[in-house]
Design a protein around this motif. Structure first.
Motif, PDB file in Angstrom:
ATOM      1  N   GLN A 138      20.590  29.254  44.034  1.00  0.00           N
ATOM      2  CA  GLN A 138      21.071  28.504  45.187  1.00  0.00           C
ATOM      3  C   GLN A 138      21.748  29.399  46.219  1.00  0.00           C
ATOM      4  OE1 GLN A 138      23.501  25.147  44.023  1.00  0.00           O
ATOM      5  NE2 GLN A 138      22.050  24.544  42.437  1.00  0.00           N
ATOM      6  N   ILE A 139      22.423  30.448  45.769  1.00  0.00           N
ATOM      7  CA  ILE A 139      23.211  31.272  46.703  1.00  0.00           C
ATOM      8  C   ILE A 139      22.565  32.606  47.047  1.00  0.00           C
ATOM      9  CG2 ILE A 139      25.385  30.247  45.985  1.00  0.00           C
ATOM     10  CD1 ILE A 139      24.667  33.752  44.904  1.00  0.00           C
ATOM     11  N   ARG A 140      21.481  32.979  46.417  1.00  0.00           N
ATOM     12  CA  ARG A 140      20.961  34.345  46.569  1.00  0.00           C
ATOM     13  C   ARG A 140      20.679  34.751  48.009  1.00  0.00           C
ATOM     14  NH1 ARG A 140      15.087  33.834  43.701  1.00  0.00           N
ATOM     15  NH2 ARG A 140      14.323  32.189  45.057  1.00  0.00           N
ATOM     16  N   GLY A 141      20.344  33.838  48.868  1.00  0.00           N
ATOM     17  CA  GLY A 141      20.109  34.192  50.269  1.00  0.00           C
ATOM     18  C   GLY A 141      21.379  34.257  51.095  1.00  0.00           C
ATOM     19  N   MET A 162      29.882  32.602  52.781  1.00  0.00           N
ATOM     20  CA  MET A 162      29.277  33.677  52.011  1.00  0.00           C
ATOM     21  C   MET A 162      29.838  33.657  50.597  1.00  0.00           C
ATOM     22  SD  MET A 162      27.253  34.932  54.113  1.00  0.00           S
ATOM     23  CE  MET A 162      26.721  36.513  54.598  1.00  0.00           C
ATOM     24  N   THR A 163      28.998  33.939  49.645  1.00  0.00           N
ATOM     25  CA  THR A 163      29.344  33.822  48.237  1.00  0.00           C
ATOM     26  C   THR A 163      29.663  35.174  47.623  1.00  0.00           C
ATOM     27  OG1 THR A 163      27.899  31.917  48.041  1.00  0.00           O
ATOM     28  CG2 THR A 163      28.500  33.017  46.002  1.00  0.00           C
ATOM     29  N   THR A 164      30.624  35.172  46.682  1.00  0.00           N
ATOM     30  CA  THR A 164      30.964  36.354  45.906  1.00  0.00           C
ATOM     31  C   THR A 164      30.601  36.117  44.454  1.00  0.00           C
ATOM     32  OG1 THR A 164      32.798  36.948  47.359  1.00  0.00           O
ATOM     33  CG2 THR A 164      32.842  37.866  45.134  1.00  0.00           C
ATOM     34  N   ILE A 165      29.848  37.029  43.878  1.00  0.00           N
ATOM     35  CA  ILE A 165      29.562  37.016  42.452  1.00  0.00           C
ATOM     36  C   ILE A 165      30.543  37.983  41.799  1.00  0.00           C
ATOM     37  CG2 ILE A 165      27.929  37.665  40.652  1.00  0.00           C
ATOM     38  CD1 ILE A 165      25.677  36.930  42.551  1.00  0.00           C
ATOM     39  N   THR A 166      31.222  37.521  40.744  1.00  0.00           N
ATOM     40  CA  THR A 166      32.135  38.390  40.003  1.00  0.00           C
ATOM     41  C   THR A 166      31.628  38.538  38.583  1.00  0.00           C
ATOM     42  OG1 THR A 166      34.029  37.662  41.327  1.00  0.00           O
ATOM     43  CG2 THR A 166      34.519  38.735  39.242  1.00  0.00           C
ATOM     44  N   ILE A 167      31.517  39.776  38.138  1.00  0.00           N
ATOM     45  CA  ILE A 167      31.170  40.092  36.765  1.00  0.00           C
ATOM     46  C   ILE A 167      32.391  40.804  36.193  1.00  0.00           C
ATOM     47  CG2 ILE A 167      29.615  41.315  35.220  1.00  0.00           C
ATOM     48  CD1 ILE A 167      27.526  41.166  37.540  1.00  0.00           C
ATOM     49  N   ARG A 168      33.027  40.172  35.227  1.00  0.00           N
ATOM     50  CA  ARG A 168      34.276  40.692  34.667  1.00  0.00           C
ATOM     51  C   ARG A 168      34.050  41.082  33.205  1.00  0.00           C
ATOM     52  NH1 ARG A 168      37.579  36.743  36.206  1.00  0.00           N
ATOM     53  NH2 ARG A 168      38.080  37.920  38.069  1.00  0.00           N
ATOM     54  N   GLU A 169      34.102  42.368  32.946  1.00  0.00           N
ATOM     55  CA  GLU A 169      33.928  42.860  31.584  1.00  0.00           C
ATOM     56  C   GLU A 169      35.097  42.384  30.724  1.00  0.00           C
ATOM     57  OE1 GLU A 169      33.657  47.131  29.300  1.00  0.00           O
ATOM     58  OE2 GLU A 169      33.021  47.031  31.382  1.00  0.00           O
TER      59      GLU A 169
END
Length: 135
Positions: free
Chosen positions: A93-96, A1-8
């Protein structure tokens, strides 16, 4: 499972800069600006802070504000994922197989990103949101 990180990263005159990464790999630089005008922002504030408390009044205005949330989110999605072709390619590629979105020092713009249909289509029920204020 993938983690998306958005770092301000830091504030700018029109919003802020941030980095986007997938499982801690490449940090894609992104710039986020408020997708709405001050008048549109006022409409959203009214909807979330007043109309939801007294939903009998202003139903047409409320329907318009509710619909604008989708547009707001879609514009944020464009700013975060579609400004860099490599980042968008990784997202596609990872959205699902997305399990977690981590927003570090995130503000209201990024939190509304989670309302987006692209995340809902990707099985949002299993996505875990993590918001960290300090780094």
């Amino acid at each position: 499972m993938t983690t998306i990180t958005i770092r301000e990263q830091e504030s700018t005159d029109s919003g802020f800069t941030a980095t986007l990464s997938f499982d801690g790999r490449v940090n894609y630089p992104i710039a986020i600006t408020d997708p709405f005008t001050p008048k549109q922002e006022q409409s959203l504030e009214w909807y979330f802070e007043q109309w939801l408390v007294f939903p009998q009044l202003g139903t047409v205005k409320a329907a318009q504000a509710k619909e604008s949330v989708k547009s707001y989110g879609e514009q944020l999605f464009e700013q975060v994922f579609r400004t860099n072709i490599d980042a968008y390619s990784e997202y596609r590629q990872i959205r699902g197989n997305l399990s977690q979105i981590q927003i570090e020092r995130g503000n209201r713009f990024l939190l509304l990103l989670l309302l987006l249909p692209p995340f809902q289509r990707g099985g949002r029920g299993g996505i875990k949101l993590m918001r960290r204020q300090s780094l």
